[in-house]
Scaffold this active site. Structure first.
Site, PDB file in Angstrom:
ATOM      1  N   ASN A 137      -0.984   3.239  -6.035  1.00 37.01           N
ATOM      2  CA  ASN A 137      -1.129   3.092  -4.698  1.00 37.01           C
ATOM      3  C   ASN A 137      -1.896   2.425  -4.635  1.00 37.01           C
ATOM      4  O   ASN A 137      -2.503   2.105  -5.458  1.00 37.01           O
ATOM      5  CB  ASN A 137      -1.479   4.137  -3.898  1.00 37.01           C
ATOM      6  CG  ASN A 137      -2.748   4.076  -2.433  1.00 37.01           C
ATOM      7  OD1 ASN A 137      -1.954   2.163  -1.997  1.00 37.01           O
ATOM      8  ND2 ASN A 137      -3.071   4.906  -1.952  1.00 37.01           N
TER       9      ASN A 137
ATOM     10  N   GLY B 212       0.464  -1.324   0.055  1.00 35.71           N
ATOM     11  CA  GLY B 212      -0.599   0.049  -0.052  1.00 35.71           C
ATOM     12  C   GLY B 212       0.776   1.489   0.259  1.00 35.71           C
ATOM     13  O   GLY B 212       1.977   0.949   0.218  1.00 35.71           O
ATOM     14  N   CYS B 213      -0.107   2.098  -0.246  1.00 34.21           N
ATOM     15  CA  CYS B 213       1.267   3.649   0.010  1.00 34.21           C
ATOM     16  C   CYS B 213       0.448   4.751  -0.375  1.00 34.21           C
ATOM     17  O   CYS B 213      -0.457   5.164  -0.151  1.00 34.21           O
ATOM     18  CB  CYS B 213       1.485   4.224  -1.411  1.00 34.21           C
ATOM     19  SG  CYS B 213       2.807   1.911  -2.030  1.00 34.21           S
ATOM     20  N   ALA B 214       1.953   6.256  -0.043  1.00 34.53           N
ATOM     21  CA  ALA B 214       1.127   7.322  -1.022  1.00 34.53           C
ATOM     22  C   ALA B 214       1.528   7.308  -1.587  1.00 34.53           C
ATOM     23  O   ALA B 214       3.287   7.494  -2.092  1.00 34.53           O
ATOM     24  CB  ALA B 214       1.306   8.079   0.244  1.00 34.53           C
TER      25      ALA B 214
END
Lengths: 501, 371
Positions: B209, B12-14
């Site tokens: 993301n 997951g991410c930004a």
């Protein structure tokens, strides 16, 4: 009696306290197992004629009947099992080739049952098909390698004809003749309601069924029975049958006694003559000949229909598929060694061909390695038994599946595996009018519709669990599969990891 | 334990991005700061940036940013490069030694152009040639990994939190007209710098993301065309898909978006006939490039950005612009936009599958917003 005697395989167990001697069983059994003794006012059985089709069991109003496996056995022997011994006796009696029906029943590996499906947890949401769109529509056929634009820069539609299906399942080939008019009508009607296709097999297309043309695949096989211009024009696609999973390498034989009335007319051969399909197509002795037939059929139908080439899964199937993909075919159908049949030599059915799971994985990989996977669609059958088999096949790389045995089961078939006798008590694999009428085509179509609708629901649930909302994102998505109880080599061929990896 | 590339690691991410439509160059300071409020969307296992317009003095050369395990690998790779490219300039990529970033590989930057004789012999265009060399190095040369290969742009990435990675690479010293940023939250410990985002090929860079559920279907299709997914990450495969559709098939970015996040059949059926035919065509022909599962991506390319969400919008992503309309912002959370420009306005959440395309100069938009 004597040396040629073989003790019956089944016993008819009649509960006399329940039996009311209504004689339904007697009327229902085309094999004449049941009879009435008016003197004693009891029902009698001749179990030597019983094929265990369960018709009498299903229709007995008092549930007085059951059919059980006989416990009369030979002395146990792991090498000489009773089936083997009985086959020897039969051949010693007759001097003939053993005949069987339906798919290979032997204890050979079913890879579908060793493959498990993934689901989303935490890092990726699963999708609820009741709340979100879940798409199962597929288009079968060749896809262009590159886009083209017109002078105005708009993308041109350079797509060759496609076969559109609402879900990745079709009813596979079963000829009119091997199965009944009512069975065909059930399949045609259900395919139309479902937005999928059924397949004529090589028996031609009955004039009543031209109306189902948009949902019909018309087959051209080595006997060319019933093939003429209107027939080719009638279908949504044309299938060249090169082989069949139940009997790779051999042709077919519909005995003259089944070539009656409409069957004779539809096949375009005289009544009472045997319909013999040669083992090869006598105009196809190699791949370049196949190409000519593919293009002959395309010419005959003005390039408006995709052409399917159906082959049995045999040892070098990947190379064969590659050849077919380069022959101009739009779709390759591969039939695994468990595929069913109306009649096949037992030795061939049980010993020739390879499992569809391995054939599919090998073909899909080979076509990708050669960069031509998008030039053809892959359809697999033999045998696909459930929605999860469909999911696994698609994830291994199939565009769609062919089902036939499952469809027959929906119509009432109880897998007694004696289609070749022509005495199908369920009105499916028979041409005897009094038996055919037992299958109501409206009911049959409804049951097929129900079965496929149920599968579609299950397919959507399984896809949603994986976080996939369109079937094309599952095609060839082998990371969604894991194997259990398999060797490294099997996993390597399937192109999947072992569970836990 | 297996490293990234040997095993598929979901994450997951930004993300965030900014572009100046008039092409005004901005230092990297703002984009680095945009990652601070979304610190918790990363876990310190990867951060990175892509910057466009940063090498105007070398604009005609491909800028290769390369990670090496050690100087032996570098020597091997340089030999390989020299046979295929004229190397105009080669230098250690400037970094800052800091406590937060450790286990650094050897990082070099090369400005190169293809050797004409080789190019002619292969009968491919210059960009295809560069792609092939990059693919070859990344899949076969041990201890060498090209992570940036476009003209007048560069990718800067590392294991660490993105705001630290930005300082590590001294991004405040670069000026670009467009920037993208990424903070990573992988569900495993790759410990390898190549696995961080952005992922880039030529001037295409992707920050992403999400975790796509169609990964293997996409990968196995795209690998038919010479791409090698050595990292087994979603971002890598999306980058190759973009390269294949835009560069090799000649699609517009909008058309590519209609393949990757194709509208649902039901939606397509309600469109005007001509549009319906176009969308059906794209979906049918390139069905194996449909990407499912949650994603929000920002694609950077020469002269523009494209933001795209998955069809169901399973990941957050918002856009906005500066008061004068020149700068367009894209981010996982509005907080990142506010950090870059507290007066940003026109905050908008693009619908699932709706591409937002911003181009320099023309300042056009594709499907939405008044950019």
């Amino acid at each position: 009696m004597g040396v040629e005697f073989i003790y019956p395989e089944f016993e008819v167990v009649r509960n006399s306290s329940r039996c009311i001697a209504c004689r339904v069983c007697e009327r229902q059994c085309a094999n004449e197992v049941h009879s009435y003794d008016p003197d004693e006012r009891v029902m009698l059985s001749d179990e030597s004629k019983c094929v265990n089709c369960q018709r009498c069991v299903s229709l007995c109003p008092t549930r007085a009947l059951k059919i059980v496996k006989s416990d009369c056995t030979f002395r146990e022997n792991a090498n000489w099992q009773s089936d083997t011994i009985k086959e020897i006796y039969k051949q010693a009696n007759s001097g003939g080739v053993l005949l069987s029906s339906m798919g290979n029943p032997k204890m050979l590996p079913v890879y579908w049952d060793k493959i498990l499906i993934n689901a989303s947890q935490v890092t990726n949401p699963s999708i609820d098909p009741l709340r979100e769109p879940m798409e199962t529509r597929v288009f079968l056929g060749k896809k262009p390698r590159s886009i083209e634009r017109d002078e105005g820069g708009k993308i041109k539609n350079n797509l060759t004809p496609q076969l559109e299906l609402s879900m990745p399942v079709m009813f596979s080939a079963m000829s009119y003749g091997s199965i009944s008019y009512n069975a065909h009508k059930s399949l045609a009607e259900a395919a139309t309601r479902l937005g999928i296709c059924y397949n004529t097999g090589e028996g031609g297309l009955h004039e009543d069924f031209y109306v189902y043309g948009p949902n019909t695949i018309v087959q051209v096989a080595s006997g060319r029975f019933g093939v003429f211009a209107d027939y080719l024009d009638a279908g949504a696609a044309i299938e060249i049958k090169m082989g069949q999973g139940a009997k790779p390498g051999i042709g077919g034989h519909l005995p003259g006694k089944k070539i009656v009335g409409d069957v004779s007319r539809t096949r375009m051969i005289p009544e009472g003559s045997d319909a013999i399909s040669p083992a090869p197509h006598h105009d196809i002795y190699s791949i370049e000949d196949l190409r000519q037939l593919v293009y002959s059929l395309k010419e005959a139908t003005q390039y408006k229909k995709p052409v399917i080439v159906k082959v049995a899964a045999v040892h070098n199937i990947a190379a064969i598929a590659s050849g077919i993909a380069r022959s101009g075919a739009d779709i390759i159908a591969i039939d695994g060694f468990r595929g069913g049949t109306g009649a096949a030599p037992t030795r061939i059915r049980d010993n020739v061909g390879i499992p569809i799971e391995l054939a599919l994985a090998a073909c899909d990989r080979r076509l990708r390695e050669e960069g031509i996977r998008n030039d053809v669609s892959l359809v697999v059958g033999g045998s696909i038994r459930s929605a999860s088999d469909v999911i696994k096949a698609v994830a291994l790389g199939a565009d769609a599946c062919y089902v036939a045995t499952a469809a027959l089961l929906a119509l009432g078939c109880h897998l007694c595996r004696t289609c070749h006798t022509g005495n199908c008590n369920w009105g499916i694999a028979t041409q005897r009018p009094e038996l055919v009428k037992r299958l109501n085509p409206e009911t049959g179509a409804e049951r097929l519709y129900n079965l496929m609708t149920a599968w579609r629901h299950e397919i959507k649930e399984l896809m949603g669990g994986m976080g996939i909302n369109s079937i094309e994102a599952l095609r060839g998505n082998r990371l969604m599969l894991r194997g259990v109880n398999m060797t490294e080599k099997e996993l390597e061929i399937l192109g999947i990891s072992h569970a836990g990896e | 334990m297996q490293k990234e590339g040997q095993i598929r690691i979901p994450s997951g991410c930004a993300i965030s991005a900014v572009i100046s439509k008039s092409g005004k160059r901005m230092s990297g300071e703002k984009i680095v700061s945009s990652m601070v409020p979304v610190h918790d969307r990363s876990n310190g296992l990867g951060g990175g940036f892509a910057a466009y317009g940063i090498y105007p003095e070398h604009r005609d050369f491909y800028a290769l940013h390369v990670f090496f395990d050690d100087d032996v690998c570098r020597a091997d790779c340089e030999n390989y490069l020299r046979e295929r490219f004229e190397i105009v300039d080669a230098e250690v990529l400037p970094t800052r030694t800091m406590r937060e970033i450790t286990d650094e590989p050897v990082i070099w930057r090369y400005f190169v152009y293809p050797r004409r004789t080789r190019l002619r012999a292969l009968q491919v265009d210059e960009r295809e040639y560069v792609v092939r060399v990059v693919m070859k190095i990344n899949s076969t040369l041990k201890g060498a990994y090209v992570f940036s290969s476009g003209k007048n742009m560069g990718v800067f990435k590392a294991v660490g939190y993105p705001e630290d990675v930005g300082r590590y690479y001294r991004l405040e010293e670069y000026e670009g007209y467009s920037w993208t940023a990424h903070g990573r939250y992988p569900t495993n410990t790759p410990g390898w710098w190549g696995g961080a985002h952005p992922f880039a090929l030529l001037d295409y860079s992707i920050v992403h993301n999400g975790e796509i559920s169609s990964y293997d279907a996409n990968r196995r299709f795209i690998e038919m065309f010479g791409y090698r997914c050595t990292l087994q990450t979603d971002t890598e495969v999306i980058t190759y898909i973009i390269d294949y559709l835009v560069r090799r098939q000649g699609m517009t970015y909008e058309e590519a978006a209609h393949v990757i996040a194709a509208p649902f059949w039901d939606t397509i059926s309600h469109r005007e006939p001509e549009e319906r035919e176009r969308l059906t065509y794209l979906r049918t022909v390139f069905s194996s490039l449909l990407v499912t599962g949650p994603f929000s991506i920002v694609l950077g390319f020469e002269g523009g950005l494209m933001a795209l969400n998955d069809r169901l919008k399973l990941r957050s992503m918002v856009t906005g612009h500066s008061e004068d309309g020149d700068r367009v912002y894209i981010a996982s959370e509005e907080a990142s936009i506010r950090k870059m420009d507290e007066d940003a306005t026109g905050i908008y959440a693009p619908a699932g599958g709706e591409p937002v395309i911003v181009k320099v100069k023309e300042g056009r938009r594709a499907a939405v917003g008044e950019y």
